[in-house]
Write a protein that holds these residues in place. Sequence first.
Motif, PDB file in Angstrom:
ATOM      1  N   LEU A   1      55.784 -18.410  -6.197  1.00 51.53           N
ATOM      2  CA  LEU A   1      54.964 -19.625  -6.241  1.00 51.53           C
ATOM      3  C   LEU A   1      54.562 -20.108  -7.617  1.00 51.53           C
ATOM      4  N   VAL A   2      54.739 -19.279  -8.626  1.00 51.54           N
ATOM      5  CA  VAL A   2      54.401 -19.754  -9.965  1.00 51.54           C
ATOM      6  C   VAL A   2      55.691 -20.286 -10.574  1.00 51.54           C
ATOM      7  N   GLY A   3      55.901 -21.592 -10.439  1.00 51.22           N
ATOM      8  CA  GLY A   3      57.182 -22.201 -10.796  1.00 51.22           C
ATOM      9  C   GLY A   3      57.324 -22.474 -12.285  1.00 51.22           C
ATOM     10  N   ASN A   4      58.454 -23.118 -12.636  1.00 51.83           N
ATOM     11  CA  ASN A   4      58.749 -23.377 -14.047  1.00 51.83           C
ATOM     12  C   ASN A   4      57.728 -24.275 -14.716  1.00 51.83           C
ATOM     13  N   MET A   5      57.133 -25.178 -13.919  1.00 50.84           N
ATOM     14  CA  MET A   5      56.116 -26.086 -14.464  1.00 50.84           C
ATOM     15  C   MET A   5      54.952 -25.301 -15.076  1.00 50.84           C
ATOM     16  N   THR A   6      54.753 -24.129 -14.514  1.00 50.95           N
ATOM     17  CA  THR A   6      53.596 -23.331 -14.913  1.00 50.95           C
ATOM     18  C   THR A   6      53.903 -22.474 -16.138  1.00 50.95           C
ATOM     19  N   LYS A   7      55.219 -22.341 -16.431  1.00 57.95           N
ATOM     20  CA  LYS A   7      55.588 -21.421 -17.509  1.00 57.95           C
ATOM     21  C   LYS A   7      55.869 -22.182 -18.801  1.00 57.95           C
ATOM     22  N   SER A   8      55.664 -21.519 -19.908  1.00 53.83           N
ATOM     23  CA  SER A   8      56.024 -22.088 -21.200  1.00 53.83           C
ATOM     24  C   SER A   8      56.344 -20.916 -22.119  1.00 53.83           C
ATOM     25  N   PRO A   9      56.932 -21.192 -23.311  1.00 56.96           N
ATOM     26  CA  PRO A   9      57.315 -20.060 -24.172  1.00 56.96           C
ATOM     27  C   PRO A   9      56.137 -19.131 -24.478  1.00 56.96           C
ATOM     28  N   ASP A  10      54.914 -19.673 -24.496  1.00 58.14           N
ATOM     29  CA  ASP A  10      53.790 -18.785 -24.836  1.00 58.14           C
ATOM     30  C   ASP A  10      53.108 -18.197 -23.593  1.00 58.14           C
ATOM     31  N   GLY A  11      53.793 -18.252 -22.479  1.00 57.97           N
ATOM     32  CA  GLY A  11      53.242 -17.584 -21.293  1.00 57.97           C
ATOM     33  C   GLY A  11      53.020 -18.544 -20.146  1.00 57.97           C
ATOM     34  N   ILE A  12      52.229 -18.070 -19.191  1.00 57.58           N
ATOM     35  CA  ILE A  12      52.000 -18.851 -17.980  1.00 57.58           C
ATOM     36  C   ILE A  12      50.742 -19.694 -18.139  1.00 57.58           C
ATOM     37  N   HIS A  13      50.838 -20.969 -17.772  1.00 59.25           N
ATOM     38  CA  HIS A  13      49.649 -21.818 -17.799  1.00 59.25           C
ATOM     39  C   HIS A  13      48.953 -21.705 -16.457  1.00 59.25           C
TER      40      HIS A  13
ATOM     41  N   VAL B   1      40.045 -16.219 -13.678  1.00 61.64           N
ATOM     42  CA  VAL B   1      39.740 -16.001 -12.253  1.00 61.64           C
ATOM     43  C   VAL B   1      39.111 -17.264 -11.669  1.00 61.64           C
ATOM     44  N   MET B   2      38.199 -17.860 -12.440  1.00 57.08           N
ATOM     45  CA  MET B   2      37.523 -19.076 -11.965  1.00 57.08           C
ATOM     46  C   MET B   2      38.497 -20.247 -11.855  1.00 57.08           C
ATOM     47  N   ILE B   3      39.484 -20.263 -12.743  1.00 51.95           N
ATOM     48  CA  ILE B   3      40.503 -21.329 -12.691  1.00 51.95           C
ATOM     49  C   ILE B   3      41.245 -21.226 -11.358  1.00 51.95           C
ATOM     50  N   ILE B   4      41.593 -20.005 -10.988  1.00 56.98           N
ATOM     51  CA  ILE B   4      42.328 -19.791  -9.727  1.00 56.98           C
ATOM     52  C   ILE B   4      41.452 -20.181  -8.537  1.00 56.98           C
ATOM     53  N   VAL B   5      40.181 -19.743  -8.554  1.00 59.28           N
ATOM     54  CA  VAL B   5      39.285 -20.051  -7.426  1.00 59.28           C
ATOM     55  C   VAL B   5      39.097 -21.573  -7.319  1.00 59.28           C
ATOM     56  N   ALA B   6      38.889 -22.234  -8.454  1.00 57.05           N
ATOM     57  CA  ALA B   6      38.675 -23.687  -8.424  1.00 57.05           C
ATOM     58  C   ALA B   6      39.933 -24.424  -7.957  1.00 57.05           C
TER      59      ALA B   6
ATOM     60  N   ASP C   1      46.302 -22.847 -15.474  1.00 57.69           N
ATOM     61  CA  ASP C   1      45.669 -24.063 -14.976  1.00 57.69           C
ATOM     62  C   ASP C   1      46.667 -25.027 -14.337  1.00 57.69           C
ATOM     63  N   ARG C   2      47.969 -24.651 -14.325  1.00 59.60           N
ATOM     64  CA  ARG C   2      48.926 -25.516 -13.617  1.00 59.60           C
ATOM     65  C   ARG C   2      49.439 -24.841 -12.345  1.00 59.60           C
ATOM     66  N   ILE C   3      48.820 -23.751 -11.983  1.00 58.26           N
ATOM     67  CA  ILE C   3      49.257 -22.994 -10.808  1.00 58.26           C
ATOM     68  C   ILE C   3      49.045 -23.850  -9.534  1.00 58.26           C
ATOM     69  N   SER C   4      49.926 -23.694  -8.559  1.00 54.40           N
ATOM     70  CA  SER C   4      49.789 -24.519  -7.353  1.00 54.40           C
ATOM     71  C   SER C   4      48.579 -24.071  -6.518  1.00 54.40           C
ATOM     72  N   GLY C   5      48.066 -24.982  -5.722  1.00 60.57           N
ATOM     73  CA  GLY C   5      46.920 -24.669  -4.866  1.00 60.57           C
ATOM     74  C   GLY C   5      47.251 -23.552  -3.883  1.00 60.57           C
ATOM     75  N   THR C   6      48.512 -23.533  -3.414  1.00 57.10           N
ATOM     76  CA  THR C   6      48.912 -22.497  -2.454  1.00 57.10           C
ATOM     77  C   THR C   6      48.917 -21.123  -3.125  1.00 57.10           C
ATOM     78  N   ALA C   7      49.523 -21.056  -4.322  1.00 60.92           N
ATOM     79  CA  ALA C   7      49.543 -19.766  -5.039  1.00 60.92           C
ATOM     80  C   ALA C   7      48.111 -19.325  -5.316  1.00 60.92           C
TER      81      ALA C   7
END
Length: 434
Positions: free
Chosen positions: A144-156, A79-84, A158-164
């Motif tokens: 908004l959570v694009g391919n850059m954010t995804k990996s085989p072990d799930g969603i990163h 949650v804090m990652i998203i807020v930051a 900490d790479r989520i866009s500022g808009t999302a």
Amino acid sequence: MATALSIVSPKRNKRLQTGWEGFFPYYAGFPELFVREILSSAELPSDAVVLDPWNGSGTTTYAASQLGLRSIGVDLNPVMIIVARARLLGPSEADHLRPLAATILSHARSAPPAHSPDDPLLGWFQPAAAILIRGIEQNIRRSLVGNMTKSPDGIHLDRISGTAATLYVALFAACRRLAAPFRSSNPTWVRLPKNLEDRVGPSAFSIAQHFADNVRGMAKALAEKHEVDLASGHEAHTATSSIVLSDTATMALEAGSVDFVLTSPPYCTRIDYTAATRIELAVLAPLLKVTARSLGKQMIGSIQVPSAEIEVASDWGDTCSRFLKALKAHPSKASGGYYYKTHLDYFDKISRSIKRVSQALKPSGTAVFVVQDSYYKEIHNDLPAIIAEISEYHGLSSTRMEQFHLRSMSDINPGRKSYQRPAGATESVLCFTK
Ligand SMILES: C[S@@+](CC[C@H](N)C(=O)[O-])C[C@H]1O[C@@H](n2cnc3c(N)ncnc32)[C@H](O)[C@@H]1O
């Protein structure tokens, strides 16, 4: 160098929590002014890297980016990652937020997701409301959570866009508002209703309106912030900020890569940092790799008993060992058992984390820790002294300390009255050099 640092009170002023900051006032944090004063008086070179290992709502990374400094903010709570991340959104994005939110809302209402009986949102919301909130969340994720954010072990996360991230914060704030009947005397807490019948069932209109209002308010606040920043010369620079989802007790930061550490470690007052964000974690459930419970256990300051036996270690210092001895011997129920174990867990995690923070700091770099003392029953937990001793053990030399007295949350805890101890708490700003 610490002698030249400008240190103002690290206590958050509620009246300042308006505008952009007003959308995440629940999360513990120090004020922007405190961080800005310290960082701008530190006279750091333009390529300096600032680290906040317990970045929380991202005050350090935000202020560093405003001053054109590179920064790294670590936190274990998604949650804090998203807020930051949201806090770093550039003012130029303000215009996109409202049309995006409108599209997301329209998709969520026209094609709602299937009902999932396991959805943790059902803890607070009746099924129809939970489905619509999940629909909004799903559409933020899908669009908004694009391919850059995804990996085989799930969603990163900490790479989520500022808009999302910003749209997620708008949804967090809407859920908190809608679940307001379950707010406890501690305003950061949203408890779960006791019975399923007590859950709230806001209409689709009301949910949509709360979300849209928040997005509108955030876009407006972002635009206004831009004006103020321009006028005061704090316009956001293009400095990069990395927001990292990691556990400081095990994090891998390159040795000697950081010029300045500015942080406020988790408190030792049985604050469950995940429980305070339970409703937000429920919103994020499909993006999480761990359960809220296991996350709670991993947190520094966890209220869960650690699985492994922990021994008092020599790097915790004399003040800590005296405190633990007194706590263990306290006659009250569970002192020698549960409370002793959870405190051992705290000092074990904090000392392992400080060791890593010190390793990451460059020789002659500066570290500033904002630390609050507290009481266990009538026993003083002099956390500033303990943290100073742990830091010294791991290669940091104390250079300066400033103290600020404050009224603390425990003053409004009626349980406090049965023990002899002074009111309030002292917040210490500890400065070190390596
Ligand atoms: C006192 S708060 C920091 C507040 C921050 N200064 C701000 O302005 O919002 C401490 C933070 O430490 C985080 N935390 C707790 N245990 C952690 C761990 N093991 N690794 C990383 N972060 C952790 C919590 O999630 C919380 O956000």
